[in-house]
Scaffold this motif. Structure first.
Motif, PDB file in Angstrom:
ATOM      1  N   UNK A   6      39.317 -32.273  71.947  1.00 41.66           N
ATOM      2  CA  UNK A   6      40.208 -32.988  71.046  1.00 41.66           C
ATOM      3  C   UNK A   6      40.572 -32.073  69.874  1.00 41.66           C
ATOM      4  N   UNK A   7      41.832 -32.103  69.506  1.00 40.54           N
ATOM      5  CA  UNK A   7      42.332 -31.263  68.429  1.00 40.54           C
ATOM      6  C   UNK A   7      41.916 -31.821  67.070  1.00 40.54           C
ATOM      7  N   UNK A   8      41.724 -30.930  66.124  1.00 39.62           N
ATOM      8  CA  UNK A   8      41.402 -31.376  64.764  1.00 39.62           C
ATOM      9  C   UNK A   8      42.662 -31.631  63.955  1.00 39.62           C
ATOM     10  N   UNK A   9      43.837 -31.394  64.539  1.00 39.22           N
ATOM     11  CA  UNK A   9      45.111 -31.618  63.867  1.00 39.22           C
ATOM     12  C   UNK A   9      45.826 -32.804  64.491  1.00 39.22           C
ATOM     13  N   UNK A  10      46.628 -33.467  63.672  1.00 39.28           N
ATOM     14  CA  UNK A  10      47.463 -34.553  64.187  1.00 39.28           C
ATOM     15  C   UNK A  10      48.783 -34.533  63.425  1.00 39.28           C
ATOM     16  N   UNK A  11      49.850 -35.069  64.023  1.00 44.39           N
ATOM     17  CA  UNK A  11      51.135 -35.096  63.316  1.00 44.39           C
ATOM     18  C   UNK A  11      50.989 -35.748  61.937  1.00 44.39           C
ATOM     19  N   UNK A  12      51.646 -35.109  60.963  1.00 48.67           N
ATOM     20  CA  UNK A  12      51.575 -35.595  59.589  1.00 48.67           C
ATOM     21  C   UNK A  12      50.568 -34.853  58.725  1.00 48.67           C
ATOM     22  N   UNK A  13      49.624 -34.117  59.349  1.00 53.15           N
ATOM     23  CA  UNK A  13      48.642 -33.336  58.588  1.00 53.15           C
ATOM     24  C   UNK A  13      49.332 -32.186  57.868  1.00 53.15           C
ATOM     25  N   UNK A  14      48.797 -31.806  56.716  1.00 51.78           N
ATOM     26  CA  UNK A  14      49.269 -30.641  55.970  1.00 51.78           C
ATOM     27  C   UNK A  14      48.440 -29.443  56.432  1.00 51.78           C
ATOM     28  N   UNK A  15      49.116 -28.356  56.828  1.00 54.33           N
ATOM     29  CA  UNK A  15      48.429 -27.168  57.335  1.00 54.33           C
ATOM     30  C   UNK A  15      49.005 -25.914  56.693  1.00 54.33           C
ATOM     31  N   UNK A  16      48.241 -24.827  56.835  1.00 57.21           N
ATOM     32  CA  UNK A  16      48.691 -23.527  56.333  1.00 57.21           C
ATOM     33  C   UNK A  16      48.189 -22.459  57.283  1.00 57.21           C
ATOM     34  N   UNK A  17      49.005 -21.410  57.481  1.00 56.92           N
ATOM     35  CA  UNK A  17      48.563 -20.270  58.271  1.00 56.92           C
ATOM     36  C   UNK A  17      47.457 -19.561  57.508  1.00 56.92           C
ATOM     37  N   UNK A  18      46.441 -19.112  58.218  1.00 62.88           N
ATOM     38  CA  UNK A  18      45.275 -18.520  57.568  1.00 62.88           C
ATOM     39  C   UNK A  18      45.591 -17.246  56.814  1.00 62.88           C
ATOM     40  N   UNK A  19      46.430 -16.382  57.379  1.00 65.85           N
ATOM     41  CA  UNK A  19      46.610 -15.072  56.768  1.00 65.85           C
ATOM     42  C   UNK A  19      47.883 -14.947  55.927  1.00 65.85           C
ATOM     43  N   UNK A  20      48.539 -16.071  55.633  1.00 67.45           N
ATOM     44  CA  UNK A  20      49.680 -16.017  54.728  1.00 67.45           C
ATOM     45  C   UNK A  20      49.885 -17.369  54.071  1.00 67.45           C
ATOM     46  N   UNK A  21      50.812 -17.435  53.156  1.00 67.46           N
ATOM     47  CA  UNK A  21      50.998 -18.645  52.362  1.00 67.46           C
ATOM     48  C   UNK A  21      51.926 -19.663  53.009  1.00 67.46           C
ATOM     49  N   UNK A  22      52.311 -19.448  54.261  1.00 67.26           N
ATOM     50  CA  UNK A  22      53.192 -20.373  54.957  1.00 67.26           C
ATOM     51  C   UNK A  22      52.443 -21.660  55.265  1.00 67.26           C
ATOM     52  N   UNK A  23      53.020 -22.784  54.818  1.00 66.65           N
ATOM     53  CA  UNK A  23      52.378 -24.069  55.052  1.00 66.65           C
ATOM     54  C   UNK A  23      53.426 -25.068  55.497  1.00 66.65           C
ATOM     55  N   UNK A  24      52.966 -26.252  55.917  1.00 65.27           N
ATOM     56  CA  UNK A  24      53.895 -27.274  56.331  1.00 65.27           C
ATOM     57  C   UNK A  24      53.200 -28.517  56.838  1.00 65.27           C
ATOM     58  N   UNK A  25      53.990 -29.394  57.426  1.00 66.15           N
ATOM     59  CA  UNK A  25      53.513 -30.662  57.958  1.00 66.15           C
ATOM     60  C   UNK A  25      53.540 -30.583  59.484  1.00 66.15           C
ATOM     61  N   UNK A  26      52.440 -30.968  60.135  1.00 66.81           N
ATOM     62  CA  UNK A  26      52.324 -30.904  61.590  1.00 66.81           C
ATOM     63  C   UNK A  26      53.334 -31.851  62.227  1.00 66.81           C
ATOM     64  N   UNK A  27      54.058 -31.314  63.226  1.00 63.11           N
ATOM     65  CA  UNK A  27      55.014 -32.102  63.997  1.00 63.11           C
ATOM     66  C   UNK A  27      54.394 -32.497  65.334  1.00 63.11           C
ATOM     67  N   UNK A  28      53.796 -31.489  66.006  1.00 60.49           N
ATOM     68  CA  UNK A  28      53.185 -31.755  67.309  1.00 60.49           C
ATOM     69  C   UNK A  28      52.014 -30.810  67.524  1.00 60.49           C
ATOM     70  N   UNK A  29      51.137 -31.220  68.444  1.00 60.87           N
ATOM     71  CA  UNK A  29      49.922 -30.458  68.721  1.00 60.87           C
ATOM     72  C   UNK A  29      49.739 -30.363  70.230  1.00 60.87           C
TER      73      UNK A  29
END
Length: 183
Positions: A1-24
């Motif tokens: 089972x994934x630890x992410x779900x649509x609507x979660x706030x995420x960020x790439x580990x090695x840069x400042x790019x972030x966003x809201x999960x659309x699909x997993x």
């Protein structure tokens, strides 16, 4: 089972790019950045942001970030020769994805909107050092595809090919950035 779900706030580990999960998927997370770009990354390269945080830089204790992202130390091993698969940035240029309504737009207006979006997304990708971008343009009569190819010829260091037909059919063009520059 994934630890992410649509609507979660995420960020790439090695840069400042972030966003809201659309699909997993079991391997990847697709998310939309605040600028409206849709990016996809491996689940191991993405960290879940607390609901009240906007960036990893907001954390004062980076050990918490590492614990939260389940990062395992490499044990001093050097990376292998095989390059890790990095999914491309996908840019959907269908006009209904770019504007709220096509009412009152003629074909030239539509084409200009699509080319402006492609140019903006390419500039964004170059600025973020994203190496692979897939522009989804559809099949149609091929006008947008040819205009995109003309646009991409203005940049040095771009390899332009048809995207994987198994995934995109014949309606997408893949751009691989080998170096950044303009002609």
């Amino acid at each position: 089972m994934s630890r992410f779900k649509p609507g979660d706030r995420v960020q790439l580990m090695d840069e400042l790019t972030s966003g809201i999960v659309i699909s997993v998927t079991p391997e990847n997370v697709q998310f939309r950045t605040p600028e409206g770009f849709v990016l996809e990354a491996g689940q191991r390269n993405v960290v879940l942001l607390p609901a009240d945080e906007t960036s990893l830089l907001a954390h004062s204790d980076f050990s918490t970030v590492l614990k939260d992202s389940d990062v395992k130390p490499s044990g001093g091993r050097k990376p292998g020769r095989r390059q890790k698969y990095v999914p491309p940035m996908e840019v959907d240029l269908h006009i209904e994805k770019l504007v709220p309504s096509v009412r009152g737009l003629n074909t030239i207006d539509i084409l200009n909107h699509q080319l402006d979006a492609a140019r903006g997304q390419l500039e964004f990708a170059l600025g973020k050092r994203i190496q692979r971008i897939v522009f989804i343009h559809g099949v149609g009569q091929g006008v947008l595809k040819q205009e995109l190819r003309t646009l991409f010829r203005r940049y040095e260091g771009l390899e332009v090919n048809d995207a994987d037909p198994r995934k995109y059919g014949m309606g997408a063009t893949e751009v691989y950035v080998t170096q950044v520059g303009f002609r």
